[in-house]
Design a protein around this motif. Sequence first.
Motif: not given
Length: 219
Positions: A76-81, A145-148
């Motif tokens: 899993x990755x940031x997309x899943x988050x 690009x991965x800023x949650x």
Amino acid sequence: MRTSSGVRAGLTAALTAVLALGAAGCDPAVTEPDASPSAAGNVNQQLGQLTVATAGSMKGYSRTRFPHWRDTGKNCDVRDSVLQKDGEGIKLSGCNVVGGRWESVYDGVELTDPSDVDIDHTVPLANAWRSGADEWEDSKRGDFANDLTRPQLIAVSARSNRAKGDQDPSQWKPANRSYWCQYAADWVTVKHYWRLTVTTAEKAALTDMLEGCTWASKP
């Protein structure tokens, strides 16, 4: 769907969802949210602090210069988050999102298959490149690009995401007008935190979109 009156609630829900991913075995790799403009109610003040400049060149741009999505656990990755943060009735396999329900805030489309959901960068990567990210190191572009932590990543319909492309609010706005206040606030939040510039037309569009948003304080 978040509304213009639910900014603080939206941030709280986002953090709760991310913590839930951690419990499922994922490492979402986020930090405690800072006092963003939308949360502090200073959106217009923050907008006024943005540097106005002409859009830069696309020379040298590539999506690969913004490495994503980062791993957050096994398979899993940031997309899943983001899928878990923005969805309801989420079904997991480990920490991989395999089911749920999403309402695309851009156009009101309801989605039930995660493969049909696009993860949109509120401030598109190409727009960021033209407004200052071209001078960053790739590692910083990856952070962007991965800023949650900021409202930079959102689950939407593929149709709305493709229609938006890399356009700014002077060129494209969500079909769902009730989302305009939130969209403009999120755009300002991201650009302000990452110290990206805005064009004259972009700033004017954001100002118009924020006009009448009762939760946005005046400077």
